[in-house]
Scaffold this motif. Sequence first.
Motif, PDB file in Angstrom:
ATOM      1  N   ASP A  36     -46.720  -0.817  43.093  1.00 49.59           N
ATOM      2  CA  ASP A  36     -47.056  -2.003  43.868  1.00 49.59           C
ATOM      3  C   ASP A  36     -46.518  -1.926  45.296  1.00 49.59           C
ATOM      4  N   LYS A  39     -48.794   0.441  47.208  1.00 47.08           N
ATOM      5  CA  LYS A  39     -50.075  -0.224  47.506  1.00 47.08           C
ATOM      6  C   LYS A  39     -49.927  -1.232  48.634  1.00 47.08           C
ATOM      7  N   ARG A  40     -48.813  -1.961  48.674  1.00 53.70           N
ATOM      8  CA  ARG A  40     -48.576  -2.916  49.769  1.00 53.70           C
ATOM      9  C   ARG A  40     -48.385  -2.195  51.098  1.00 53.70           C
TER      10      ARG A  40
END
Length: 98
Positions: A36, A39-40
């Motif tokens: 995550d 991805k950010r």
Amino acid sequence: MQAPPCQGVSGLNCDRKGALRDERSSLFVEVPRIRDAVKRSFKWCPVFVIMESVASMDVEDRKVMSDAFGGDAIKCDAGSLTWCHRPRLYWCDWELRE
């Protein structure tokens, strides 16, 4: 992405503590966190993750890992391609088709 060590969940380890209690095998919780974060940070780039562990783990540990990853595992054995049986579970965050 590297898979967490499997000694704590392996059915071959008579002293196994499980996915949440063994400090080596509990690293699986870091996989979705790192996924995550990447991805950010790289919104412009597709990010895909695969995580692997032993297929000999018990049903409870498999559920714990599946819930943390966000999807069910797929069982695969290298014995269908080689002379060596090596049953493993794989979690991936992309769609697999036959």
